[in-house]
Design an enzyme around this catalytic site. Structure first.
Site, PDB file in Angstrom:
ATOM      1  N   CYS A   8     -33.627   3.106  -0.700  1.00 43.17           N
ATOM      2  CA  CYS A   8     -33.800   2.594   0.708  1.00 43.17           C
ATOM      3  C   CYS A   8     -32.531   2.440   1.266  1.00 43.17           C
ATOM      4  O   CYS A   8     -32.343   2.624   2.339  1.00 43.17           O
ATOM      5  CB  CYS A   8     -34.753   1.630   0.475  1.00 43.17           C
ATOM      6  SG  CYS A   8     -34.048   0.056  -0.725  1.00 43.17           S
TER       7      CYS A   8
ATOM      8  N   SER B 298     -38.452  -7.395   0.328  1.00 48.71           N
ATOM      9  CA  SER B 298     -39.408  -6.524   0.006  1.00 48.71           C
ATOM     10  C   SER B 298     -39.027  -5.345  -0.634  1.00 48.71           C
ATOM     11  O   SER B 298     -39.700  -4.540  -1.175  1.00 48.71           O
ATOM     12  CB  SER B 298     -40.091  -6.289   1.370  1.00 48.71           C
ATOM     13  OG  SER B 298     -39.137  -5.557   2.257  1.00 48.71           O
TER      14      SER B 298
ATOM     15  N   LYS C 244     -26.644   3.977  -7.365  1.00 47.75           N
ATOM     16  CA  LYS C 244     -27.563   4.875  -6.553  1.00 47.75           C
ATOM     17  C   LYS C 244     -26.679   5.119  -5.063  1.00 47.75           C
ATOM     18  O   LYS C 244     -26.737   6.317  -4.795  1.00 47.75           O
ATOM     19  CB  LYS C 244     -28.576   4.219  -6.117  1.00 47.75           C
ATOM     20  CG  LYS C 244     -29.813   4.197  -7.422  1.00 47.75           C
ATOM     21  CD  LYS C 244     -31.162   3.599  -7.019  1.00 47.75           C
ATOM     22  CE  LYS C 244     -31.811   2.743  -8.203  1.00 47.75           C
ATOM     23  NZ  LYS C 244     -32.912   2.097  -7.612  1.00 47.75           N
TER      24      LYS C 244
ATOM     25  N   HIS D  75     -32.889  -3.934   5.742  1.00 49.46           N
ATOM     26  CA  HIS D  75     -31.657  -3.870   5.043  1.00 49.46           C
ATOM     27  C   HIS D  75     -30.410  -3.729   6.032  1.00 49.46           C
ATOM     28  O   HIS D  75     -30.562  -3.019   6.897  1.00 49.46           O
ATOM     29  CB  HIS D  75     -31.518  -2.672   4.135  1.00 49.46           C
ATOM     30  CG  HIS D  75     -32.315  -2.806   2.777  1.00 49.46           C
ATOM     31  ND1 HIS D  75     -33.077  -4.199   2.679  1.00 49.46           N
ATOM     32  CD2 HIS D  75     -32.496  -1.951   1.933  1.00 49.46           C
ATOM     33  CE1 HIS D  75     -33.757  -3.743   1.526  1.00 49.46           C
ATOM     34  NE2 HIS D  75     -33.357  -2.400   0.917  1.00 49.46           N
TER      35      HIS D  75
END
Lengths: 351, 351, 351, 351
Positions: free
Chosen positions: C150, C180, C206, C243
């Site tokens: 994400c 979340s 990542k 984010h």
């Protein structure tokens, strides 16, 4: 005076951690054992808690070096403070009592048994006499005493002086309870943040039944519950620590606003008793309309006092007001500890 | 159908912004004027709101290009939606009414005047007949209608079907109100975060008085208030949007749990009336113990429905339950808009 | 056009729920199957989600009636969107691919395999050609494509136009990630509230590795990664959704502030492609110093656009700015769906 | 030893309150005067703060009885701690210095003046020598010293041992700053809750300029700033107290991870100096990946220590790590107090 050795059952949970913290530097008690589930057993407490300790920057030194034991009744201590989850607390506490330990429990399992004291020292220390009946029934060398549910304690402390002076007939309470009351991990953050959850499993039932036992008259035959109608609505709000309760009450006898506030302020039943964790006064009545608030009042008298405010007439019952307490301290860890202090001061821990 | 021109007074505040947002794409109404205090007057609305718009990524195009006017009765519109602060709303709204404008107000100033309708279209649209008396008394060409306080609206909508079917004698309510209800800047973040504030100035009084007018019977002589005892405790909780209310009620007539839920579910008084903002149904009864929650239910039917859950017996009164509404939409912006739609549909905006 | 049948693996989790919500009313796709772990299998999806649905008041009707299946490759659909947890996703997705299904996965398991496309349709749709090599290697009739982590997606979308126009040599990013993103139950509320947690397991790795594959050049021989140094610091903050990323970047070629903003604003690589979930533009550059904010910008273009703001000179690298995206939509559910739309539009779902 | 009399300017604001709290029971200092704006002047401090005190349940007794004065230089004290807002601090502080008072200020107004010490006692106590030049230039009998911006202090304390042992060439920092840093009422709760605001006016500039003065070499000719490139990105997050900073640094000299951590841990420049508010050590390096966190670490060493964690290689600069400090204590109230203690210990308050 030599310190009494204390063991903590469920020492790795949120309430257990709070007990460990409260015992650091305690004048009467010495933490000698920490016990938890098999998973943690065998590790040093300091290591076991490395990434889980949530009471501040560091595990107290004296606790950090202890080896975590399993919850079996071979601990080196005279009394165990049980912060166990109710899914396992029942049997474990019984095994400790049978083996001769005094058990001061925060779990709900034994609270409503007729011969187990459900104690709030400021209200019903005379319920300790149930221990005799309990021992007779069970044949245990030790015994179990319990503290009430976190939201029950705050409400009962606020109601006690009113019950004593004016009598109470009906109580309605709506709670706004803190997240720490659900233990760890407890409520998921995506459920909690920016939200209210209008339900806490089993909580309303506890608030409606426990006060009747706590406020009851004790006799060799047991506790006689008073006739009070209680209706509770319990909610979870995004507050870390501190349960807020909006309470309405119908009194048996007319009382002026001034008399009610006086009753709160003069409630000092443990004055001079010298229990180290007893707040004096246990009730702090605040004059500001904006109080009590969790942020400002949860740590009143080291988290052991209940803060009260906004007393005013209620057009449906007689009076309404707001009460707040530190659910983790007054409502759990400190409550079990205060009960242990009461036991000690009354000679129940002598050999 | 040509659209009715609408002006918004107090268009830069939180409720004003919500009204502007709701009017975007409205089938009956066209936003033709935005007005605010002198400070903002003269700027394009889009510029004035550049760092204050809080309804999403962008000011709606149609509104962005409007020039902000002062709140004087020379606006190009037929009806004004007033989201003014109560410190100034009273006089300004009167000047607009005098000058011939229909005024649908969200401010508290005129709510309790005997000949000013305090409207919830699902409950008391017949109160519109007070407009006649109002005009006679004042000599105004225009008129004023008002919507109730945000927490009153949710409670009254939940109570209306019970009042209708069973009668209501007593109501106790404890609210957990969202921060947006305090306007902007409203509550300081260091007061709000991780906290409950057990006081909202004037709120309990409004919740105890407004419902009596709303649920009252209207006649040419005015509104006759029913005899209902209401006691309210109002709290601010760290939730952005969505007031949660724990309500207990004593009915005049016995009713089963099933009948009460049926009353909630069958309450559809505006069915088929075609008001664009009217939710159908206005009450959503939810079966889960965990509902309603602000996070999940505040936007039910675009923020216009009241969500209800947890109906159960109350040992002090008869029943207790939880109601939730979007305080910004159903409790303010959408309420004033729905009142405007009611006025339009009943011909009050015809020339 | 007949709609393509879609199955959702992991349909009861937070990302799975978001996918189910996004598929409601989708113009190309029809949700035909929901699958999850054994525990939920056999129930109606509506019942299984009764107290867990967190996407708004109600489970979409079309989904509510479906029976939850187990995650075995006998589902009635052409493509599966996988929202499985990485602890089980690897094997399950392979079994589906082997059985002939197209798999669009949100799990991390296959992302870095050389012949599995790690897709952001606006950036590297040409990586679809890896599917040929993948099929050759595995012998599968179906295939797997993945979407990135994400926080990677938001950053890569922001970097893509800069990489294209000016070249990128170094990137430093500090994230403030929403709760979340951790799934359900995810972060405990007592850890999350009023706190920052400066660590998210595996996240920095990542963000430092995935962009190199995404921004790489594809050829029959695989993806050739560009030389970019990336350093990430990832934090969890008490925000439900959205984010926020503070990014600094060193360019290969000098560019003025104006040129950089122009690059953001002119980045519309999918313009006219007609993918239903593709935002146009994918990047929204905001002029206000106070933007982007999760509260205002997380739902820009239905949660699919990345919002950017505060471009300014960086005294250590060249430029710094803030990027924000909806981690649940653009960063997960919508990303997997957009990849599925890309597959459909390029004929990969034809039989 | 007789205690030195201290006055607090701006005693009713958030930082002023924190200073009043810290002075309660201070071994060297006695709070003799509280001063604020005209509005509060004339009231007892206890009354003035009745509904504004936010440091716990009660205003300290010694402070509650003081009469609030105006901020004019006729206070009965030797040193004033200034917690004034920068909109008024400049002139008022000068008047006090001129009148012969020692001024320890938390305001930004005089920080960057060449002959005003910008002090962090652990780093640059030798900057006190600037007071001579200051007095010569101004002719004041008293003098002004200042403490840095809250987020600067935490960063400089973390950087100081690295600068000393290895040299520093570049620094990138992204902050996640607490709401209390904005004072009262500060950030509106509807802006703060469940959100990140990626901008704090003037903050990045302060973080980029103040460290150069703080870390500079002092001589009679003034402070010579080192050559360090600093780039800051400052964000406001929904945390009440505790600024978290993600810092990356390029060193002048190679150092192993172990050496860097050793430098943090061995940094104890005030060891044995006996300043009552000085934490020893000032830096606490934590081994857990999950630390530091505002909730757990903001009150380390009574809020005066900076907690550091997660040291690891940075692929763009050399190392990155997380630092956290209590913005209200170490970053403001305690910083001004520690400076006052330094002045006292060095004889600057002797007559």
């Amino acid at each position: 005076m030599e310190k009494t050795k204390i063991g903590v059952l469920g020492a790795t949970g949120m309430v257990g951690q709070a007990i460990v913290q409260l015992l650091s530097g305690h004048p009467w008690f010495e933490l000698s054992e920490v016990a938890a589930s098999e998973r943690s057993a065998g590790q040093r407490y300091g290591e076991a808690m490395a990434s889980r300790w949530s009471m501040g920057p560091e595990v107290p030194d004296a606790a950090a070096g202890l080896t975590v034991k399993e919850c079996t009744p071979d601990l080196d201590c005279d009394l165990v403070l049980s912060a166990l989850d109710s899914s396992v607390a029942g049997g474990i506490e019984e095994r400790f009592a049978k083996a001769g330990y005094a058990v001061s429990s925060n779990a709900r399992n034994h609270r409503m048994e007729p011969d187990v004291p459900l104690l709030i020292p400021e209200i019903n220390s005379e319920h300790l006499q149930l221990i005799g009946a309990q021992r007779k029934r069970t044949g245990w060398k030790g015994f179990i005493v319990t503290d009430p549910n976190c939201s029950t304690i705050a409400m009962c402390l606020a109601l006690a002086p009113l019950a004593e002076r004016f009598g109470i007939e009906k109580v309605m309470v709506t709670t706004m309870q803190a997240l720490s009351g659900a233990g760890y991990p407890g409520v998921a953050s995506t459920d909690a943040l920016d939200n209210v959850i209008p339900f806490i499993s089993g909580e309303e039932e506890k608030m409606q039944s426990e006060p009747l036992k706590i406020l009851g008259k004790v006799s060799p035959a047991g506790v006689k519950e008073p006739r009070i109608e209680i209706s509770a609505q319990c909610n979870r709000v995004p507050v870390r620590n501190g349960h807020t309760e909006c309470i309405s009450v119908k009194l048996s006898k007319a009382a002026s606003e001034k008399e009610v506030i006086k009753a709160f302020r003069e409630f000092r039943p443990l004055k001079g008793n010298g229990l180290p964790s007893a707040p004096d006064p246990p009730l702090v009545y605040l004059d500001s309309d904006l109080r009590p608030q969790p942020r400002l009042d949860a740590w009143s008298y080291r988290g052991m006092a209940v803060s009260i405010g906004r007393l005013r007439r209620c057009s449906v019952l007689d009076y309404k007001f707001v009460a707040l307490s530190n659910n983790l301290i007054r409502g759990a860890a400190g409550a079990a500890l205060l009960n242990a202090e009461l036991l000690k001061s009354r000679g129940y821990l002598d050999h």
